[in-house]
Design a protein around this motif. Structure first.
Motif, PDB file in Angstrom:
ATOM      1  N   HIS A  25      -7.017   7.834   6.148  1.00  0.00           N
ATOM      2  CA  HIS A  25      -6.871   7.017   7.365  1.00  0.00           C
ATOM      3  C   HIS A  25      -6.120   5.709   7.123  1.00  0.00           C
ATOM      4  O   HIS A  25      -6.433   4.683   7.731  1.00  0.00           O
ATOM      5  N   LYS A  26      -5.147   5.749   6.250  1.00  0.00           N
ATOM      6  CA  LYS A  26      -4.283   4.588   6.070  1.00  0.00           C
ATOM      7  C   LYS A  26      -3.434   4.400   7.324  1.00  0.00           C
ATOM      8  O   LYS A  26      -2.920   5.380   7.882  1.00  0.00           O
ATOM      9  N   PRO A  27      -3.263   3.172   7.827  1.00  0.00           N
ATOM     10  CA  PRO A  27      -2.454   2.952   9.035  1.00  0.00           C
ATOM     11  C   PRO A  27      -1.060   3.547   8.899  1.00  0.00           C
ATOM     12  O   PRO A  27      -0.453   3.540   7.821  1.00  0.00           O
ATOM     13  N   ALA A  28      -0.537   4.026  10.010  1.00  0.00           N
ATOM     14  CA  ALA A  28       0.730   4.754  10.012  1.00  0.00           C
ATOM     15  C   ALA A  28       1.886   3.923   9.459  1.00  0.00           C
ATOM     16  O   ALA A  28       2.798   4.456   8.822  1.00  0.00           O
ATOM     17  N   LYS A  29       1.877   2.597   9.702  1.00  0.00           N
ATOM     18  CA  LYS A  29       3.014   1.786   9.255  1.00  0.00           C
ATOM     19  C   LYS A  29       3.136   1.738   7.736  1.00  0.00           C
ATOM     20  O   LYS A  29       4.190   1.375   7.204  1.00  0.00           O
ATOM     21  N   TYR A  30       2.059   2.102   7.035  1.00  0.00           N
ATOM     22  CA  TYR A  30       2.106   2.126   5.573  1.00  0.00           C
ATOM     23  C   TYR A  30       2.381   3.522   5.017  1.00  0.00           C
ATOM     24  O   TYR A  30       2.486   3.688   3.803  1.00  0.00           O
ATOM     25  N   MET A  31       2.479   4.510   5.884  1.00  0.00           N
ATOM     26  CA  MET A  31       2.720   5.880   5.433  1.00  0.00           C
ATOM     27  C   MET A  31       4.220   6.097   5.252  1.00  0.00           C
ATOM     28  O   MET A  31       4.895   6.745   6.061  1.00  0.00           O
TER      29      MET A  31
ATOM     30  N   ASN B 197       4.030  13.659   2.904  1.00  0.00           N
ATOM     31  CA  ASN B 197       5.191  13.488   3.789  1.00  0.00           C
ATOM     32  C   ASN B 197       4.942  14.105   5.162  1.00  0.00           C
ATOM     33  O   ASN B 197       5.423  13.586   6.187  1.00  0.00           O
ATOM     34  N   GLU B 198       4.206  15.200   5.215  1.00  0.00           N
ATOM     35  CA  GLU B 198       3.850  15.794   6.508  1.00  0.00           C
ATOM     36  C   GLU B 198       2.966  14.841   7.305  1.00  0.00           C
ATOM     37  O   GLU B 198       3.153  14.658   8.519  1.00  0.00           O
ATOM     38  N   MET B 199       1.994  14.206   6.633  1.00  0.00           N
ATOM     39  CA  MET B 199       1.131  13.231   7.318  1.00  0.00           C
ATOM     40  C   MET B 199       1.954  12.039   7.792  1.00  0.00           C
ATOM     41  O   MET B 199       1.734  11.516   8.897  1.00  0.00           O
ATOM     42  N   ALA B 200       2.916  11.586   6.966  1.00  0.00           N
ATOM     43  CA  ALA B 200       3.768  10.464   7.351  1.00  0.00           C
ATOM     44  C   ALA B 200       4.587  10.807   8.594  1.00  0.00           C
ATOM     45  O   ALA B 200       4.745   9.980   9.499  1.00  0.00           O
ATOM     46  N   ALA B 201       5.098  12.034   8.642  1.00  0.00           N
ATOM     47  CA  ALA B 201       5.897  12.463   9.800  1.00  0.00           C
ATOM     48  C   ALA B 201       5.061  12.514  11.072  1.00  0.00           C
ATOM     49  O   ALA B 201       5.535  12.194  12.174  1.00  0.00           O
ATOM     50  N   GLN B 202       3.789  12.877  10.919  1.00  0.00           N
ATOM     51  CA  GLN B 202       2.888  12.956  12.072  1.00  0.00           C
ATOM     52  C   GLN B 202       2.285  11.606  12.439  1.00  0.00           C
ATOM     53  O   GLN B 202       1.682  11.450  13.499  1.00  0.00           O
TER      54      GLN B 202
ATOM     55  N   PRO C 256       0.816  -1.218   0.000  1.00  0.00           N
ATOM     56  CA  PRO C 256       0.000   0.000   0.000  1.00  0.00           C
ATOM     57  C   PRO C 256       0.847   1.264   0.000  1.00  0.00           C
ATOM     58  O   PRO C 256       0.929   2.002   0.978  1.00  0.00           O
ATOM     59  N   GLN C 257       1.524   1.497  -1.114  1.00  0.00           N
ATOM     60  CA  GLN C 257       2.336   2.697  -1.269  1.00  0.00           C
ATOM     61  C   GLN C 257       1.436   3.888  -1.621  1.00  0.00           C
ATOM     62  O   GLN C 257       0.225   3.839  -1.426  1.00  0.00           O
ATOM     63  N   CYS C 258       2.041   4.940  -2.150  1.00  0.00           N
ATOM     64  CA  CYS C 258       1.310   6.166  -2.482  1.00  0.00           C
ATOM     65  C   CYS C 258       0.839   6.096  -3.931  1.00  0.00           C
ATOM     66  O   CYS C 258       1.649   6.130  -4.857  1.00  0.00           O
ATOM     67  N   TRP C 259      -0.476   5.954  -4.117  1.00  0.00           N
ATOM     68  CA  TRP C 259      -1.046   5.943  -5.461  1.00  0.00           C
ATOM     69  C   TRP C 259      -1.702   7.293  -5.738  1.00  0.00           C
ATOM     70  O   TRP C 259      -2.432   7.817  -4.885  1.00  0.00           O
ATOM     71  N   VAL C 260      -1.470   7.836  -6.908  1.00  0.00           N
ATOM     72  CA  VAL C 260      -2.092   9.105  -7.286  1.00  0.00           C
ATOM     73  C   VAL C 260      -2.771   8.958  -8.644  1.00  0.00           C
ATOM     74  O   VAL C 260      -2.462   8.048  -9.420  1.00  0.00           O
ATOM     75  N   ASN C 261      -3.686   9.876  -8.916  1.00  0.00           N
ATOM     76  CA  ASN C 261      -4.383   9.862 -10.211  1.00  0.00           C
ATOM     77  C   ASN C 261      -3.739  10.842 -11.183  1.00  0.00           C
ATOM     78  O   ASN C 261      -2.630  11.342 -10.959  1.00  0.00           O
TER      79      ASN C 261
ATOM     80  N   ASP D  30      16.486  -4.507   0.159  1.00  0.00           N
ATOM     81  CA  ASP D  30      17.510  -4.971   1.099  1.00  0.00           C
ATOM     82  C   ASP D  30      16.979  -5.299   2.493  1.00  0.00           C
ATOM     83  O   ASP D  30      17.559  -6.137   3.197  1.00  0.00           O
ATOM     84  N   LYS D  31      15.897  -4.640   2.908  1.00  0.00           N
ATOM     85  CA  LYS D  31      15.417  -4.806   4.277  1.00  0.00           C
ATOM     86  C   LYS D  31      14.077  -5.538   4.308  1.00  0.00           C
ATOM     87  O   LYS D  31      14.021  -6.746   4.451  1.00  0.00           O
ATOM     88  N   SER D  32      12.987  -4.804   4.183  1.00  0.00           N
ATOM     89  CA  SER D  32      11.664  -5.435   4.228  1.00  0.00           C
ATOM     90  C   SER D  32      10.635  -4.478   3.669  1.00  0.00           C
ATOM     91  O   SER D  32      10.900  -3.290   3.496  1.00  0.00           O
ATOM     92  N   TYR D  33       9.476  -5.017   3.401  1.00  0.00           N
ATOM     93  CA  TYR D  33       8.329  -4.181   3.054  1.00  0.00           C
ATOM     94  C   TYR D  33       7.260  -4.379   4.129  1.00  0.00           C
ATOM     95  O   TYR D  33       7.294  -5.364   4.875  1.00  0.00           O
ATOM     96  N   PRO D  34       6.298  -3.474   4.241  1.00  0.00           N
ATOM     97  CA  PRO D  34       5.412  -3.480   5.425  1.00  0.00           C
ATOM     98  C   PRO D  34       4.314  -4.527   5.420  1.00  0.00           C
ATOM     99  O   PRO D  34       3.838  -4.907   6.486  1.00  0.00           O
ATOM    100  N   ARG D  35       3.865  -5.002   4.269  1.00  0.00           N
ATOM    101  CA  ARG D  35       2.738  -5.935   4.233  1.00  0.00           C
ATOM    102  C   ARG D  35       3.213  -7.315   3.800  1.00  0.00           C
ATOM    103  O   ARG D  35       3.657  -7.516   2.679  1.00  0.00           O
TER     104      ARG D  35
END
Length: 478
Positions: A386-392, A374-379, A266-271, A314-319
């Protein structure tokens, strides 16, 4: 003129289920396939539905059939045929056993997301179920199979038999046969752009068929020539985003690391404006909803940074995607992106800054929205959807930045012809056209409203098996 009890049009999963049942019933049968190879879209099927299979019984995982029936009727807003669903649900477990009795191997029973555990996954997908089991069986039993042959005409005689015109694809030579029954199993019309444009709710230019490429409405046209009812509901079996590239067959991109990273995560999708339109995490757990949300847009892009690309590699993805992806990272993702850039793939866009990326993909509001994102992700709070924070995941840091263009992946259609609970094709007055049957994608309008119910996975493929057997069993009872 050679005569048959049954002519089956289309040698996919539904066609082979019908042919296998016809062999069991000792019916003289001709299976006709217009392609060079058999299996069609059925080659890509993962598994079939059942609520009370022997496997589920052994695992104490039987599911309440009444609840499933109510689920499907409610999901379709009661456009589905309750009688057909009830018959299908009651026979599904027996059909799994029937497949196993004919050599098909079931690897496991699974769910999708938070849905019901009804998905009986094949070993080797539908390809192995068809080519290692059903096809060898029908050949051994003397069922005649012809490939590179189209059924170009059906004419009904006064005695209710059919004259079937078989046209060889390469040299256009014709052969006529007579049959008592015709079973249409051509897979619907997803690959026919003109028919897709006639359905409501769809944006055909944005839909990417992920199938055999042969589902061009042949069965529907044959039925319509005999007076069948046109029954478009606008149902395409969508399963979320697909990489949008006209230079390569879509099935070669489906399931790759690039595809999964932008469509399963669930990354950032835009139209087309550069603005988000959905909670991506809610969409990916139900890819029918994902497809619907994407299909409302004119263009869709997944936007991410080099940092996200490196972390996913190299590390992991959230889902977590287990058991479909063995580990929680994509080891080949970075190299796959690099190769896609070298190959000049249409879906891939790359720029050193978000501003330049916005110019390249013509999304005027992208820079301002990414700053807001990015401001929402920082907060740690998505105040838009209302996407869960771990996916922001912030689209930040040093460039380059990436945009992957997506279309809406679709597997098949689920409308076109109306059938009764015997899978007989109905005319404009709701009466059966004697001797004419539609199965699989040609006869699945009874199952759906406008959206596939992925919360009960395996239902379309399972219906291919059920409807194929159902039609032949009713033919054998005549």
């Amino acid at each position: 003129m050679e005569e048959y009890d049954v002519v089956i049009v289309g040698a996919g999963l539904a066609g082979f289920a019908a042919a296998t049942e016809a062999a069991d019933q000792h019916l003289k049968t001709l299976l006709v396939e217009k392609g060079r190879t058999t299996g069609g879209t059925g080659n890509y099927v993962e598994g079939v539905f059942a609520a009370d299979s022997e496997i589920q019984q052994k695992e104490n995982a039987v599911i309440d059939k009444d609840e499933l029936l109510n689920e499907e009727l409610t999901y379709s807003h009661y456009r589905a045929d309750g009688r057909m669903w009830q018959k299908y649900i009651n026979h599904a477990g027996k059909n799994v056993s029937w497949l196993q009795d004919h050599g098909v191997k079931i690897a496991m029973v699974a769910s999708w997301g938070s849905g019901a555990r009804t998905w009986h996954l094949f070993e080797g997908k539908g390809h192995d179920a068809i080519h290692n089991s059903l096809e060898p069986y029908v050949k051994e039993k003397g069922i005649e199979i012809v490939t590179l042959t189209r059924v170009t005409s059906l004419k009904k005689n006064n005695d209710h038999t059919f004259i079937v015109t078989l046209t060889q694809v390469e040299d256009k030579s014709e052969r006529l046969v007579r049959t008592k029954n015709v079973v249409l199993a051509t897979g619907g019309y997803l690959n026919d752009q003109k028919l897709m444009q006639k359905t409501p709710h769809q944006n055909p230019d944005n839909i990417i068929p992920v199938n055999s490429g042969k589902n061009t409405g042949d069965g529907l046209r044959l039925a319509w020539s005999l007076g069948a009812k046109k029954f478009f509901t606008g149902m395409a079996m969508m399963f979320g985003g697909q990489l949008k590239d006209h230079t390569i067959p879509s099935f070669k991109l489906w399931g790759t690391a690039i595809w999964s990273s932008v469509c399963d995560q669930p990354q950032c999708w835009v139209n087309e404006l550069g603005e988000r339109f959905v909670d991506e995490s809610a969409a990916v757990v139900n890819w029918a909803n994902e497809g619907n949300a994407m299909n409302r847009q004119d263009r869709v892009f997944c936007i991410f940074s080099q940092q996200i690309l490196d972390d996913f590699t190299d590390k992991s993805y959230p889902r977590s995607m287990k058991p479909f992806v063995p580990e929680d990272r994509y080891p080949s993702l970075r190299s796959d992106i690099e190769q896609a850039e070298k190959d000049g793939r249409e879906y891939l866009h790359k720029a050193l800054t978000i501003e330049k990326l916005a110019e390249e993909i013509d999304t005027p509001n992208l820079p301002a929205y990414i700053e807001h994102y990015n401001e929402m992700a920082a907060q740690g709070e998505d105040t838009d959807f209302h996407k869960p924070a771990k996916y922001m995941l912030p689209v930040a840091g040093e460039g380059p930045f990436y945009a992957i263009e997506l279309g809406v992946g679709a597997y098949t259609t689920g409308d076109g012809l109306r059938v009764n609970i015997k899978n007989e094709v109905l005319d404009t007055k709701g009466r059966p056209i004697q001797g004419l049957y539609a199965i699989g994608g040609d006869g699945s309008a009874v199952l759906y409203g406008d959206t596939y119910g992925v919360n009960v996975p395996g239902t379309h493929a399972g219906y291919c098996v059920f409807s194929g057997r159902n039609a032949i069993e009713n033919i054998a009872r005549k």
